[in-house]
Design a protein around this motif. Sequence first.
Motif, PDB file in Angstrom:
ATOM      1  N   UNK A   1       0.857  -1.178   0.000  1.00  8.20           N
ATOM      2  CA  UNK A   1       0.000   0.000   0.000  1.00  8.20           C
ATOM      3  C   UNK A   1       0.898   1.234   0.000  1.00  8.20           C
ATOM      4  N   UNK A   2       0.300   2.375  -0.276  1.00  4.95           N
ATOM      5  CA  UNK A   2       1.061   3.612  -0.188  1.00  4.95           C
ATOM      6  C   UNK A   2       0.156   4.745   0.280  1.00  4.95           C
ATOM      7  N   UNK A   3       0.791   5.740   0.875  1.00  2.00           N
ATOM      8  CA  UNK A   3       0.051   6.903   1.348  1.00  2.00           C
ATOM      9  C   UNK A   3       0.846   8.163   1.055  1.00  2.00           C
ATOM     10  N   UNK A   4       0.284   9.003   0.208  1.00  2.00           N
ATOM     11  CA  UNK A   4       0.899  10.277  -0.114  1.00  2.00           C
ATOM     12  C   UNK A   4       0.415  11.330   0.879  1.00  2.00           C
ATOM     13  N   UNK A   5       1.168  12.416   1.038  1.00  2.00           N
ATOM     14  CA  UNK A   5       0.768  13.472   1.978  1.00  2.00           C
ATOM     15  C   UNK A   5      -0.629  13.988   1.667  1.00  2.00           C
ATOM     16  N   UNK A   6      -1.475  14.045   2.684  1.00  2.00           N
ATOM     17  CA  UNK A   6      -2.810  14.570   2.519  1.00  2.00           C
ATOM     18  C   UNK A   6      -3.795  13.640   1.844  1.00  2.00           C
ATOM     19  N   UNK A   7      -3.360  12.412   1.577  1.00  2.00           N
ATOM     20  CA  UNK A   7      -4.240  11.456   0.901  1.00  2.00           C
ATOM     21  C   UNK A   7      -4.422  10.207   1.742  1.00  2.00           C
ATOM     22  N   UNK A   8      -5.450   9.441   1.408  1.00  2.00           N
ATOM     23  CA  UNK A   8      -5.689   8.194   2.112  1.00  2.00           C
ATOM     24  C   UNK A   8      -4.724   7.120   1.635  1.00  2.00           C
TER      25      UNK A   8
ATOM     26  N   UNK B   1       4.684   7.213   1.231  1.00  2.00           N
ATOM     27  CA  UNK B   1       5.204   6.208   2.145  1.00  2.00           C
ATOM     28  C   UNK B   1       4.586   4.874   1.721  1.00  2.00           C
ATOM     29  N   UNK B   2       5.437   3.888   1.523  1.00  2.00           N
ATOM     30  CA  UNK B   2       4.987   2.577   1.066  1.00  2.00           C
ATOM     31  C   UNK B   2       4.980   1.600   2.243  1.00  2.00           C
ATOM     32  N   UNK B   3       3.882   0.871   2.347  1.00  2.00           N
ATOM     33  CA  UNK B   3       3.690  -0.064   3.449  1.00  2.00           C
ATOM     34  C   UNK B   3       3.553  -1.490   2.930  1.00  2.00           C
ATOM     35  N   UNK B   4       4.214  -2.368   3.601  1.00  2.00           N
ATOM     36  CA  UNK B   4       4.051  -3.790   3.379  1.00  2.00           C
ATOM     37  C   UNK B   4       2.906  -4.264   4.270  1.00  2.00           C
ATOM     38  N   UNK B   5       2.111  -5.210   3.774  1.00  2.00           N
ATOM     39  CA  UNK B   5       0.954  -5.668   4.542  1.00  2.00           C
ATOM     40  C   UNK B   5       0.784  -7.170   4.415  1.00  2.00           C
ATOM     41  N   UNK B   6       0.281  -7.787   5.469  1.00  2.00           N
ATOM     42  CA  UNK B   6       0.002  -9.213   5.467  1.00  2.00           C
ATOM     43  C   UNK B   6      -1.485  -9.475   5.679  1.00  2.00           C
ATOM     44  N   UNK B   7      -1.986 -10.488   5.013  1.00  2.00           N
ATOM     45  CA  UNK B   7      -3.395 -10.838   5.109  1.00  2.00           C
ATOM     46  C   UNK B   7      -3.584 -12.149   5.865  1.00  2.00           C
ATOM     47  N   UNK B   8      -4.816 -12.393   6.230  1.00  2.00           N
ATOM     48  CA  UNK B   8      -5.097 -13.643   6.933  1.00  2.00           C
ATOM     49  C   UNK B   8      -5.268 -14.809   5.966  1.00  2.00           C
ATOM     50  N   UNK B   9      -5.690 -14.537   4.747  1.00  2.00           N
ATOM     51  CA  UNK B   9      -5.948 -15.594   3.787  1.00  2.00           C
ATOM     52  C   UNK B   9      -4.835 -15.791   2.775  1.00  2.00           C
ATOM     53  N   UNK B  10      -5.038 -16.741   1.914  1.00  2.00           N
ATOM     54  CA  UNK B  10      -3.996 -17.078   0.936  1.00  2.00           C
ATOM     55  C   UNK B  10      -4.046 -16.211  -0.315  1.00  2.00           C
ATOM     56  N   UNK B  11      -5.180 -15.597  -0.557  1.00  2.00           N
ATOM     57  CA  UNK B  11      -5.344 -14.716  -1.715  1.00  2.00           C
ATOM     58  C   UNK B  11      -6.025 -13.444  -1.238  1.00  2.00           C
ATOM     59  N   UNK B  12      -5.608 -12.315  -1.767  1.00  2.00           N
ATOM     60  CA  UNK B  12      -6.212 -11.041  -1.376  1.00  2.00           C
ATOM     61  C   UNK B  12      -6.265 -10.107  -2.574  1.00  2.00           C
ATOM     62  N   UNK B  13      -7.352  -9.396  -2.675  1.00  2.00           N
ATOM     63  CA  UNK B  13      -7.490  -8.370  -3.693  1.00  2.00           C
ATOM     64  C   UNK B  13      -7.619  -7.023  -2.997  1.00  2.00           C
ATOM     65  N   UNK B  14      -7.895  -5.988  -3.767  1.00  2.00           N
ATOM     66  CA  UNK B  14      -7.932  -4.651  -3.184  1.00  2.00           C
ATOM     67  C   UNK B  14      -9.107  -4.466  -2.238  1.00  2.00           C
TER      68      UNK B  14
END
Length: 123
Positions: free
Chosen positions: A37-44, A93-106
């Motif tokens: 994921x990523x977050x730019x200044x002032x954005x979600x 700012x770029x974030x690494x993320x982990x999911x609970x399942x084996x496949x994930x979409x947006x």
Amino acid sequence: QVQLVESGGGLVQAGGSLRLSCAASGRTFSSYAMGWFRQAPGKEREFVGSISSSGGVTYYADSVKGRFTISRDNAKNMVYLQMNSLKAEDTAVYYCAGYSGRVATMIHRPNYWGQGTQVTVSS
């Protein structure tokens, strides 16, 4: 519990490339999907892409499709984000993320987050 640590951020000129890395620990790495994921200044914070637990399925946001590539090395507990043809609007700012399942979409919400790494693209 999963711990995620990103690295590889920095300053790059527009048109250049950068590779982000994320080291995971705390749970069998090959059992869950990973994302960026990523977050730019002032954005979600926004979805960049994801990769299935086996690495065989990937999803990307339209804004990065064809320029960014996510990969993973389950033997090393690592996930990567290769970013090519970078644009000023990729600055975030770029974030690494982990999911609970084996496949994930947006539409899926991650369960685990890294601390983030800054990527700045100069035009």
